[in-house]
Design an enzyme around this catalytic site. Structure first.
Site, PDB file in Angstrom:
ATOM      1  N   SER A   9      61.151  73.456  68.708  1.00 40.19           N
ATOM      2  CA  SER A   9      61.298  73.897  67.100  1.00 40.19           C
ATOM      3  C   SER A   9      62.036  75.260  67.354  1.00 40.19           C
ATOM      4  O   SER A   9      61.585  76.280  67.881  1.00 40.19           O
ATOM      5  CB  SER A   9      60.166  74.282  66.737  1.00 40.19           C
ATOM      6  OG  SER A   9      60.136  75.105  65.571  1.00 40.19           O
ATOM      7  N   HIS A  34      63.717  70.098  66.959  1.00 41.35           N
ATOM      8  CA  HIS A  34      62.831  70.282  65.770  1.00 41.35           C
ATOM      9  C   HIS A  34      63.227  71.341  64.638  1.00 41.35           C
ATOM     10  O   HIS A  34      63.220  72.457  65.036  1.00 41.35           O
ATOM     11  CB  HIS A  34      61.664  70.390  66.267  1.00 41.35           C
ATOM     12  CG  HIS A  34      60.463  70.466  65.434  1.00 41.35           C
ATOM     13  ND1 HIS A  34      59.690  69.266  64.666  1.00 41.35           N
ATOM     14  CD2 HIS A  34      59.769  71.436  64.354  1.00 41.35           C
ATOM     15  CE1 HIS A  34      58.686  69.397  63.920  1.00 41.35           C
ATOM     16  NE2 HIS A  34      58.883  70.755  63.689  1.00 41.35           N
ATOM     17  N   ASP A  36      62.050  73.200  61.145  1.00 38.60           N
ATOM     18  CA  ASP A  36      60.911  73.659  60.218  1.00 38.60           C
ATOM     19  C   ASP A  36      61.458  73.942  58.897  1.00 38.60           C
ATOM     20  O   ASP A  36      62.086  75.177  59.087  1.00 38.60           O
ATOM     21  CB  ASP A  36      59.938  74.307  60.716  1.00 38.60           C
ATOM     22  CG  ASP A  36      59.326  73.741  61.947  1.00 38.60           C
ATOM     23  OD1 ASP A  36      58.717  72.788  61.920  1.00 38.60           O
ATOM     24  OD2 ASP A  36      59.404  74.410  63.287  1.00 38.60           O
ATOM     25  N   MET A  38      60.505  75.535  55.218  1.00 34.77           N
ATOM     26  CA  MET A  38      59.207  75.828  54.630  1.00 34.77           C
ATOM     27  C   MET A  38      59.616  76.537  53.102  1.00 34.77           C
ATOM     28  O   MET A  38      60.763  77.154  53.076  1.00 34.77           O
ATOM     29  CB  MET A  38      58.575  76.897  55.473  1.00 34.77           C
ATOM     30  CG  MET A  38      58.111  76.719  56.537  1.00 34.77           C
ATOM     31  SD  MET A  38      57.311  78.199  57.712  1.00 34.77           S
ATOM     32  CE  MET A  38      57.395  77.282  58.908  1.00 34.77           C
ATOM     33  N   HIS A  67      61.221  68.712  59.754  1.00 36.44           N
ATOM     34  CA  HIS A  67      59.637  68.644  59.252  1.00 36.44           C
ATOM     35  C   HIS A  67      59.756  69.436  58.116  1.00 36.44           C
ATOM     36  O   HIS A  67      59.859  70.829  58.209  1.00 36.44           O
ATOM     37  CB  HIS A  67      58.998  69.457  60.554  1.00 36.44           C
ATOM     38  CG  HIS A  67      57.346  69.780  60.104  1.00 36.44           C
ATOM     39  ND1 HIS A  67      56.618  70.542  60.808  1.00 36.44           N
ATOM     40  CD2 HIS A  67      56.590  69.063  59.093  1.00 36.44           C
ATOM     41  CE1 HIS A  67      55.558  70.446  60.310  1.00 36.44           C
ATOM     42  NE2 HIS A  67      55.308  69.601  59.388  1.00 36.44           N
ATOM     43  N   MET A 141      49.324  68.280  62.934  1.00 38.61           N
ATOM     44  CA  MET A 141      49.499  69.849  63.017  1.00 38.61           C
ATOM     45  C   MET A 141      48.495  70.387  63.793  1.00 38.61           C
ATOM     46  O   MET A 141      47.129  70.075  63.504  1.00 38.61           O
ATOM     47  CB  MET A 141      49.603  70.531  61.842  1.00 38.61           C
ATOM     48  CG  MET A 141      50.697  70.406  60.743  1.00 38.61           C
ATOM     49  SD  MET A 141      52.258  71.011  61.683  1.00 38.61           S
ATOM     50  CE  MET A 141      51.833  72.437  61.937  1.00 38.61           C
ATOM     51  N   GLY A 146      53.226  76.830  58.825  1.00 38.97           N
ATOM     52  CA  GLY A 146      53.617  78.014  58.179  1.00 38.97           C
ATOM     53  C   GLY A 146      54.198  79.009  58.941  1.00 38.97           C
ATOM     54  O   GLY A 146      55.079  79.841  58.641  1.00 38.97           O
ATOM     55  N   GLY A 148      55.300  80.092  63.317  1.00 41.90           N
ATOM     56  CA  GLY A 148      55.285  79.864  64.787  1.00 41.90           C
ATOM     57  C   GLY A 148      54.349  80.890  65.757  1.00 41.90           C
ATOM     58  O   GLY A 148      53.881  81.845  65.085  1.00 41.90           O
ATOM     59  N   GLY A 149      53.829  80.459  66.976  1.00 42.07           N
ATOM     60  CA  GLY A 149      53.333  81.524  67.710  1.00 42.07           C
ATOM     61  C   GLY A 149      51.854  81.591  67.437  1.00 42.07           C
ATOM     62  O   GLY A 149      50.911  82.584  67.919  1.00 42.07           O
ATOM     63  N   GLY A 180      52.353  72.830  67.116  1.00 38.14           N
ATOM     64  CA  GLY A 180      51.735  74.036  67.024  1.00 38.14           C
ATOM     65  C   GLY A 180      51.159  74.469  68.400  1.00 38.14           C
ATOM     66  O   GLY A 180      50.010  73.685  68.825  1.00 38.14           O
ATOM     67  N   GLY A 201      57.675  75.699  70.250  1.00 34.77           N
ATOM     68  CA  GLY A 201      58.580  76.676  69.568  1.00 34.77           C
ATOM     69  C   GLY A 201      58.561  77.947  70.423  1.00 34.77           C
ATOM     70  O   GLY A 201      59.403  77.998  71.445  1.00 34.77           O
ATOM     71  N   SER A 202      57.588  78.700  70.157  1.00 40.19           N
ATOM     72  CA  SER A 202      57.720  80.054  70.953  1.00 40.19           C
ATOM     73  C   SER A 202      57.508  79.919  72.424  1.00 40.19           C
ATOM     74  O   SER A 202      57.861  80.782  73.185  1.00 40.19           O
ATOM     75  CB  SER A 202      56.514  80.915  70.400  1.00 40.19           C
ATOM     76  OG  SER A 202      55.373  80.210  70.473  1.00 40.19           O
TER      77      SER A 202
HETATM   78  C1  DX5 Z   1      54.707  75.609  62.279  1.00 43.15           C
HETATM   79  C2  DX5 Z   1      55.825  74.520  62.771  1.00 43.15           C
HETATM   80  C3  DX5 Z   1      56.009  74.504  64.167  1.00 43.15           C
HETATM   81  C4  DX5 Z   1      56.237  75.876  64.857  1.00 43.15           C
HETATM   82  C5  DX5 Z   1      55.912  75.592  66.124  1.00 43.15           C
HETATM   83  O1  DX5 Z   1      54.513  75.475  60.932  1.00 43.15           O
HETATM   84  O2  DX5 Z   1      55.521  73.441  62.133  1.00 43.15           O
HETATM   85  O3  DX5 Z   1      57.071  73.530  64.293  1.00 43.15           O
HETATM   86  O4  DX5 Z   1      57.411  76.323  64.842  1.00 43.15           O
HETATM   87  O5  DX5 Z   1      55.941  76.631  67.002  1.00 43.15           O
HETATM   88  P1  DX5 Z   1      54.887  77.074  67.839  1.00 43.15           P
HETATM   89  O6  DX5 Z   1      55.181  76.395  69.208  1.00 43.15           O
HETATM   90  O7  DX5 Z   1      55.191  78.461  68.297  1.00 43.15           O
HETATM   91  O8  DX5 Z   1      53.403  77.053  67.762  1.00 43.15           O
HETATM   92 ZN    ZN Z   2      57.182  71.735  62.749  1.00 43.52          ZN
END
Ligand code: DX5
Ligand code: ZN
Length: 219
Positions: A9, A34, A36, A38, A67, A141, A146, A148-149, A180, A201-202
């Protein structure tokens, strides 16, 4: 061992150096990305949208796993098809009823994209069982959507197992994606529970060594 897909992500990546960030995925041997989306309504934050995808898409030779954490997904499906999404995953909680969910899945397929349906941590996994026969992805999820991290919610593992059990029972081909809080500790647990796709992601983009962390996810 079964083939696990890592879908990095870019939410937490360095947008000013996006090209370098995407190159890291390729160097690590990845083939998915990926994105995201929002809208500040379905989730508190606003990230990027269809026009962002449309601008970057032609130069990115990766599978675009999009997503959408947005209200009223039905009115935006065509835009994401045009923007170059390969997989389009929307939220169960953003829909009026099961009829609308079926309509959206069919609409996504009608544009030649693969369809995914996602549930937030407090939604019963059973709610998406009726759609498994036509879904390409069921996304669990493992944090509140909403940002990352965040920390992985342990209870997600039992949700993954029940979903896997139901998919096997139906002889369906739906892939289970988990999104997540995935890192080298939580990844193996998700895989053991039945995950096919890990959205990360992170753990990748905030690290010093993307490639080495990418490999640790698959150990
Ligand atoms: C959160 C996103 C995720 C997020 C994952 O709402 O859907 O895709 O970026 O990030 P990490 O891996 O840092 O939880
Ligand atoms: Zn996502």
């Amino acid at each position: 061992m079964k083939n696990i897909i890592i879908s990095p992500s870019i939410l937490n990546s360095d947008f000013l150096h996006l090209e370098d960030e995407i190159q890291k995925i390729i160097t690590a041997g990845g083939s998915w990305l990926h994105l995201d989306v929002m809208d500040g309504d379905f989730v508190p934050n606003i990230s990027v949208g269809n026009l962002f995808l449309e601008r970057i898409s032609p130069s990115i030779n990766l599978i675009k796993d999009v997503h959408i954490m947005i209200s009223k997904p039905i009115i935006h499906i065509e835009k994401f098809a045009k923007a170059g999404a390969d997989y389009l995953t929307f939220h169960y909680e953003a829909c009026k009823d099961n009829e609308e969910i079926n309509q959206i899945i069919d609409l996504i397929h009608s544009y030649g994209m693969k369809a995914g349906l996602s549930i937030k941590p407090n939604t019963l996994v059973e709610e998406i069982f009726p759609f498994l026969d036509k879904l390409d992805i069921a996304l669990i999820m493992s944090v509140e959507p909403g940002e990352g991290g965040q920390k992985f919610i342990e209870d997600s593992l039992t949700r993954i197992s029940s979903l896997k059990h139901e998919i096997r029972k139906r002889n369906a081909e739906t892939l289970i994606s988990v999104d997540g809080g995935i890192n080298d500790k939580t990844a193996p647990l998700c895989i053991q529970s039945g995950a096919d796709i890990l959205v990360v992601g992170s753990y990748l983009f905030n690290s010093q060594d993307f490639v080495s962390n990418y490999k640790k996810l698959l150990k």
